[in-house]
Enzyme design. Structure first.
Site, mmCIF file in Angstrom:
data_model
loop_
_atom_site.group_PDB
_atom_site.id
_atom_site.type_symbol
_atom_site.label_atom_id
_atom_site.label_comp_id
_atom_site.label_asym_id
_atom_site.label_seq_id
_atom_site.Cartn_x
_atom_site.Cartn_y
_atom_site.Cartn_z
ATOM 1 N N PRO A 42 0.816 -1.220 0.000
ATOM 2 C CA PRO A 42 0.000 0.000 0.000
ATOM 3 C C PRO A 42 0.851 1.271 0.000
ATOM 4 C CG PRO A 42 -0.740 -1.546 1.685
ATOM 5 C CD PRO A 42 0.584 -2.046 1.188
ATOM 6 N N GLU A 55 1.704 -8.311 8.621
ATOM 7 C CA GLU A 55 1.576 -6.840 8.693
ATOM 8 C C GLU A 55 2.415 -6.164 7.626
ATOM 9 O OE1 GLU A 55 -1.143 -7.463 10.863
ATOM 10 O OE2 GLU A 55 -0.669 -5.351 10.552
ATOM 11 N N ARG A 67 -1.284 -8.856 -21.229
ATOM 12 C CA ARG A 67 -2.144 -8.398 -22.337
ATOM 13 C C ARG A 67 -1.391 -7.465 -23.276
ATOM 14 N NH1 ARG A 67 -7.404 -8.706 -21.671
ATOM 15 N NH2 ARG A 67 -7.817 -6.826 -22.899
ATOM 16 N N ASP A 93 -8.426 -1.357 -25.210
ATOM 17 C CA ASP A 93 -8.704 -1.439 -23.775
ATOM 18 C C ASP A 93 -8.992 -0.067 -23.189
ATOM 19 O OD1 ASP A 93 -6.511 -4.141 -22.578
ATOM 20 O OD2 ASP A 93 -8.480 -4.088 -23.523
HETATM 21 C C1 4FV Z 1 -1.367 -4.174 -1.153
HETATM 22 C C2 4FV Z 1 -1.982 -3.120 -1.867
HETATM 23 C C3 4FV Z 1 -1.693 -4.613 0.222
HETATM 24 C C4 4FV Z 1 -0.421 -5.113 3.175
HETATM 25 C C5 4FV Z 1 -0.014 -6.015 4.293
HETATM 26 C C6 4FV Z 1 -0.400 -7.324 2.330
HETATM 27 C C7 4FV Z 1 -1.036 -5.991 2.148
HETATM 28 C C8 4FV Z 1 -0.034 -7.414 3.762
HETATM 29 N N1 4FV Z 1 -0.428 -4.709 -1.939
HETATM 30 N N2 4FV Z 1 -1.376 -3.066 -3.090
HETATM 31 N N3 4FV Z 1 -2.964 -2.318 -1.468
HETATM 32 N N4 4FV Z 1 -0.835 -5.492 0.783
HETATM 33 O O1 4FV Z 1 -2.698 -4.188 0.806
HETATM 34 O O2 4FV Z 1 -0.470 -4.025 -3.107
HETATM 35 O O3 4FV Z 1 1.258 -7.946 3.878
#
Ligand code: 4FV
Length: 246
Positions: free
Chosen positions: A90, A117, A155, A170
């Protein structure tokens, strides 16, 4: 193009990627996919891949060493140089068609899927070229994000889609939302197919589709219109659309 995914759930990744367009592309050897499980690179008898967070707090954090060794294994396996190591999280740069188009020019993408986490920051800073995010929400693992990267990039690989044109069709390819699509039956209790699509006049059909794409982008995603420069014809079509809806 080859994808090497680092994941504690290898079957989840290889299975999901085996369907449809990505599955056929892998079968045809147009893209390669391998999944590397950090647990296979642990050095202790309990095969430990996570531990408690320094500073306290809930949950567990993925350890550096198993991830570093799994990434090294993926690198050793392929002498490809034009590659990127991407951590899906994230905290990353938001995925977009533009980012994925750029990524499709690499020979290898090593996609690190976190769980728990998160991942020890030293691994990310030391081994990852970039962090990419699906969006501003939290999922339980990076695998789904890695699968979306694999699907969207595959793609864009020449020869993967029946006709490379379709990738250009697309949504988002030209920064606009897609026009509506219709197929048989021509008439139904829930509506009829727009006449213009039945008339066979390809110029009119092209014009109608662009007008719909512009109008839908304007009404649903005005933020996207700010990012594109419209031609005079597109400007006129959007004005026409807007006068018709008010
Ligand atoms: C995420 C996202 C995501 C965070 C902690 C996996 C999680 C756990 N990955 N874009 N949004 N990952 O939420 O790519 O490890």
């Amino acid at each position: 193009m080859r994808f090497d995914v680092i994941s504690l759930f290898p079957e989840m990744v290889s299975h999901a990627a085996s369907y449809g367009v990505t599955g056929r592309a892998i079968e045809r050897g147009l893209v390669g996919l391998s999944v590397w499980n950090p647990r296979d690179y642990t050095l202790d008898k309990h095969r430990t891949v996570d531990d408690r967070p320094y500073g306290g707090g809930p949950g567990m954090v993925m350890k550096c060493q198993p991830l570093l060794d799994a990434v090294d294994a993926a690198k050793q396996h392929n002498v490809l140089v034009n590659r990127k190591v991407i951590c899906l999280s994230p905290q990353g740069r938001l995925l977009s068609q533009e980012l994925l188009l750029d990524a499709s020019c690499y020979d290898q993408l090593i996609l690190v899927s976190g769980r728990y986490e998160g991942i020890d920051e030293r691994f990310i800073q030391h081994a990852c070229d970039e962090e990419w995010s699906l969006g501003d929400y939290v999922i339980s693992g990076g695998e789904l994000a890695a699968l979306i990267v694999i699907d969207a990039v595959t793609r864009l690989i020449p020869g993967v889609l029946g006709d490379d044109e379709s990738a250009k069709q697309d949504s988002h390819f030209d920064g606009l939302l897609d026009c509506p699509h219709y197929t048989r039956p021509e008439h139904s209790d829930i509506g009829d197919v727009p006449d213009v699509l039945l008339g066979g006049n390809h110029a009119d059909i092209k014009r109608w589709r662009m007008k719909q794409a512009l109008g839908r982008t304007w009404s649903r995603r005005p933020d996207m219109l700010e990012k594109v420069t419209l031609s005079a014809e597109q400007d006129a079509l959007l004005k026409e659309f807007r006068t018709e809806v008010v």
